[in-house]
Design a protein around this motif. Sequence first.
Motif, PDB file in Angstrom:
ATOM      1  N   GLY A   1      19.290  25.956  67.427  1.00 25.04           N
ATOM      2  CA  GLY A   1      20.061  24.913  66.773  1.00 25.04           C
ATOM      3  C   GLY A   1      19.861  24.917  65.268  1.00 25.04           C
ATOM      4  O   GLY A   1      18.786  25.257  64.759  1.00 25.04           O
ATOM      5  N   GLU A   2      20.911  24.501  64.558  1.00 26.30           N
ATOM      6  CA  GLU A   2      20.902  24.587  63.097  1.00 26.30           C
ATOM      7  C   GLU A   2      19.731  23.816  62.489  1.00 26.30           C
ATOM      8  O   GLU A   2      19.065  24.283  61.562  1.00 26.30           O
ATOM      9  N   LYS A   3      19.448  22.617  63.023  1.00 26.89           N
ATOM     10  CA  LYS A   3      18.408  21.794  62.413  1.00 26.89           C
ATOM     11  C   LYS A   3      17.007  22.334  62.684  1.00 26.89           C
ATOM     12  O   LYS A   3      16.051  21.953  62.001  1.00 26.89           O
ATOM     13  N   ASN A   4      16.861  23.215  63.683  1.00 27.38           N
ATOM     14  CA  ASN A   4      15.562  23.793  64.000  1.00 27.38           C
ATOM     15  C   ASN A   4      15.392  25.204  63.435  1.00 27.38           C
ATOM     16  O   ASN A   4      14.343  25.815  63.616  1.00 27.38           O
ATOM     17  N   ARG A   5      16.408  25.727  62.768  1.00 21.88           N
ATOM     18  CA  ARG A   5      16.404  27.138  62.368  1.00 21.88           C
ATOM     19  C   ARG A   5      15.650  27.358  61.064  1.00 21.88           C
ATOM     20  O   ARG A   5      15.793  26.609  60.111  1.00 21.88           O
ATOM     21  N   ILE A   6      14.826  28.407  61.047  1.00 18.23           N
ATOM     22  CA  ILE A   6      14.146  28.848  59.834  1.00 18.23           C
ATOM     23  C   ILE A   6      14.192  30.370  59.790  1.00 18.23           C
ATOM     24  O   ILE A   6      14.038  31.024  60.819  1.00 18.23           O
ATOM     25  N   ASN A   7      14.452  30.943  58.636  1.00 15.67           N
ATOM     26  CA  ASN A   7      14.588  32.390  58.487  1.00 15.67           C
ATOM     27  C   ASN A   7      13.311  33.009  57.930  1.00 15.67           C
ATOM     28  O   ASN A   7      12.635  32.417  57.076  1.00 15.67           O
ATOM     29  N   PHE A   8      13.002  34.195  58.415  1.00  7.93           N
ATOM     30  CA  PHE A   8      11.864  34.962  57.918  1.00  7.93           C
ATOM     31  C   PHE A   8      12.342  36.356  57.517  1.00  7.93           C
ATOM     32  O   PHE A   8      13.267  36.911  58.123  1.00  7.93           O
ATOM     33  N   ALA A   9      11.656  36.940  56.525  1.00  4.70           N
ATOM     34  CA  ALA A   9      12.020  38.275  56.063  1.00  4.70           C
ATOM     35  C   ALA A   9      11.411  39.365  56.931  1.00  4.70           C
ATOM     36  O   ALA A   9      11.874  40.498  56.920  1.00  4.70           O
ATOM     37  N   SER A  10      10.354  39.045  57.678  1.00  3.46           N
ATOM     38  CA  SER A  10       9.701  40.050  58.515  1.00  3.46           C
ATOM     39  C   SER A  10       8.953  39.358  59.634  1.00  3.46           C
ATOM     40  O   SER A  10       8.691  38.142  59.591  1.00  3.46           O
ATOM     41  N   GLU A  11       8.594  40.149  60.661  1.00  2.25           N
ATOM     42  CA  GLU A  11       7.781  39.600  61.738  1.00  2.25           C
ATOM     43  C   GLU A  11       6.416  39.158  61.212  1.00  2.25           C
ATOM     44  O   GLU A  11       5.861  38.148  61.666  1.00  2.25           O
ATOM     45  N   ALA A  12       5.862  39.923  60.283  1.00  7.26           N
ATOM     46  CA  ALA A  12       4.554  39.570  59.725  1.00  7.26           C
ATOM     47  C   ALA A  12       4.601  38.189  59.077  1.00  7.26           C
ATOM     48  O   ALA A  12       3.664  37.387  59.214  1.00  7.26           O
ATOM     49  N   GLU A  13       5.689  37.900  58.396  1.00  6.59           N
ATOM     50  CA  GLU A  13       5.842  36.600  57.746  1.00  6.59           C
ATOM     51  C   GLU A  13       5.922  35.488  58.789  1.00  6.59           C
ATOM     52  O   GLU A  13       5.333  34.415  58.615  1.00  6.59           O
ATOM     53  N   ALA A  14       6.655  35.763  59.877  1.00  9.95           N
ATOM     54  CA  ALA A  14       6.779  34.766  60.946  1.00  9.95           C
ATOM     55  C   ALA A  14       5.433  34.501  61.600  1.00  9.95           C
ATOM     56  O   ALA A  14       5.063  33.345  61.858  1.00  9.95           O
ATOM     57  N   VAL A  15       4.694  35.568  61.889  1.00  5.15           N
ATOM     58  CA  VAL A  15       3.380  35.426  62.522  1.00  5.15           C
ATOM     59  C   VAL A  15       2.421  34.661  61.610  1.00  5.15           C
ATOM     60  O   VAL A  15       1.664  33.794  62.049  1.00  5.15           O
ATOM     61  N   LYS A  16       2.455  34.976  60.327  1.00  2.00           N
ATOM     62  CA  LYS A  16       1.591  34.304  59.363  1.00  2.00           C
ATOM     63  C   LYS A  16       1.889  32.807  59.312  1.00  2.00           C
ATOM     64  O   LYS A  16       0.980  31.984  59.080  1.00  2.00           O
ATOM     65  N   ALA A  17       3.143  32.450  59.551  1.00  2.00           N
ATOM     66  CA  ALA A  17       3.545  31.040  59.531  1.00  2.00           C
ATOM     67  C   ALA A  17       3.231  30.334  60.850  1.00  2.00           C
ATOM     68  O   ALA A  17       3.526  29.147  61.007  1.00  2.00           O
ATOM     69  N   GLY A  18       2.639  31.075  61.802  1.00  2.00           N
ATOM     70  CA  GLY A  18       2.240  30.457  63.064  1.00  2.00           C
ATOM     71  C   GLY A  18       3.255  30.588  64.178  1.00  2.00           C
ATOM     72  O   GLY A  18       3.168  29.884  65.181  1.00  2.00           O
ATOM     73  N   TYR A  19       4.225  31.478  64.030  1.00  2.00           N
ATOM     74  CA  TYR A  19       5.253  31.687  65.034  1.00  2.00           C
ATOM     75  C   TYR A  19       4.903  32.886  65.916  1.00  2.00           C
ATOM     76  O   TYR A  19       4.192  33.796  65.489  1.00  2.00           O
ATOM     77  N   ARG A  20       5.404  32.868  67.141  1.00  2.00           N
ATOM     78  CA  ARG A  20       5.216  33.979  68.070  1.00  2.00           C
ATOM     79  C   ARG A  20       6.577  34.476  68.536  1.00  2.00           C
ATOM     80  O   ARG A  20       7.561  33.731  68.553  1.00  2.00           O
ATOM     81  N   LYS A  21       6.638  35.759  68.923  1.00  2.00           N
ATOM     82  CA  LYS A  21       7.904  36.343  69.365  1.00  2.00           C
ATOM     83  C   LYS A  21       8.331  35.732  70.693  1.00  2.00           C
ATOM     84  O   LYS A  21       7.505  35.481  71.577  1.00  2.00           O
ATOM     85  N   ALA A  22       9.629  35.464  70.858  1.00  2.00           N
ATOM     86  CA  ALA A  22      10.173  34.911  72.103  1.00  2.00           C
ATOM     87  C   ALA A  22       9.850  35.824  73.292  1.00  2.00           C
ATOM     88  O   ALA A  22       9.945  37.061  73.176  1.00  2.00           O
ATOM     89  N   GLY A  23       9.479  35.211  74.393  1.00  2.00           N
ATOM     90  CA  GLY A  23       9.055  35.991  75.555  1.00  2.00           C
ATOM     91  C   GLY A  23      10.142  36.796  76.214  1.00  2.00           C
ATOM     92  O   GLY A  23       9.864  37.738  76.957  1.00  2.00           O
ATOM     93  N   ASN A  24      11.432  36.442  75.964  1.00  2.00           N
ATOM     94  CA  ASN A  24      12.524  37.175  76.602  1.00  2.00           C
ATOM     95  C   ASN A  24      13.082  38.290  75.723  1.00  2.00           C
ATOM     96  O   ASN A  24      14.127  38.874  76.037  1.00  2.00           O
ATOM     97  N   CYS A  25      12.407  38.594  74.610  1.00  2.00           N
ATOM     98  CA  CYS A  25      12.848  39.715  73.767  1.00  2.00           C
ATOM     99  C   CYS A  25      12.527  41.032  74.482  1.00  2.00           C
ATOM    100  O   CYS A  25      11.442  41.192  75.058  1.00  2.00           O
ATOM    101  N   ARG A  26      13.472  41.973  74.430  1.00  2.00           N
ATOM    102  CA  ARG A  26      13.264  43.254  75.075  1.00  2.00           C
ATOM    103  C   ARG A  26      12.580  44.220  74.125  1.00  2.00           C
ATOM    104  O   ARG A  26      12.812  44.182  72.924  1.00  2.00           O
TER     105      ARG A  26
END
Length: 321
Positions: free
Chosen positions: A296-321
């Motif tokens: 959803g738009e209000k929950n969306r945040i963009n990252f430039a790389s996976e490393a940046e996302a991980v550093k921000a405390g995010y994890r990859k979605a479990g249904n990613c292939r």
Amino acid sequence: MKNTFLAPLLSLLVAFPAFADPPATFAEAKVIAKQKVYFDQANSDLGELYCGCHWAWTGKSGGRIDAQSCGLQTRAQETRAKRTEWEHIVPAWTFGQQRQCWQDGGREHCVKDDPVFRAMEADLFNLYPSVGEVNGDRSNFNYGMAPGVAPQYGQCKTRVDFDHRTAEPRDEVKGLVARTTFYMFDRYNLSMSRQQQQLLMAWDKQFPVTTWERERNTRIAAIMGHDNPFVTRQRAWSLGYKPVGDGVVSPVPMRPTTQPKQDSSASKAAPGSIIGNRGSHVYHLPEGCPGYTQVGEKNRINFASEAEAVKAGYRKAGNCR
């Protein structure tokens, strides 16, 4: 009247986070709908969509109808009359045939190649448990009035006019199906006939939002990341309403074939191409992650790389292939 859905609400909030990723497929949506939306509705006062029947859950997302609870009688399909099925309140044919993918190869092609269709098919606001036979008889018919049709399913008040390809749901859910239809046509930029608009506007006015419909909206919003604005009254449908189309997304971008192969542990993407969900702290890649287009738009945040996302405390979605 018993508020049968309120008692387990606290345990639901403990068991599940405030926000979760929306389902990526219809199959996944059915399981989530059972577990997080209708988990306590099998013996509720409203019952399933078309006849108000109670049911017993079976398997991951199925159910077995209690015909005596609603005076249901089989019209022709005994096997389907005994089970619950997940009804798309706005049929897949209705929203699918307005997509190019449907013209190119039907539903199967849309599921494979169109992220917007997949989002529509898995949208929890559009799903409701129903008696299988009535679901099958309704087919892809529009909702409408069927005054000349005699009762077809015992005491069940829903009627299907096969000659005029119309289904009239029972009064108890007419408001709900109207506001759900408004939501789907608005979110996915669909075209609705003037006659259909007029009928659903009348139902919306005649059958106001109920306590359960508000609760259903709250539960689904916690998963989808947005409300049905026609339930919360943030939006109102009027004749000639112009859909917003805030659920229409661009196709998943394809990686250039000339791009050099990279180690998966250090995968990168163009700036802003990795999408994170602020509610669930899960991130999605533009390739191989079905939920990429559904945050959803209000929950969306963009990252430039996976490393940046991980550093921000995010994890990859479990249904990613």
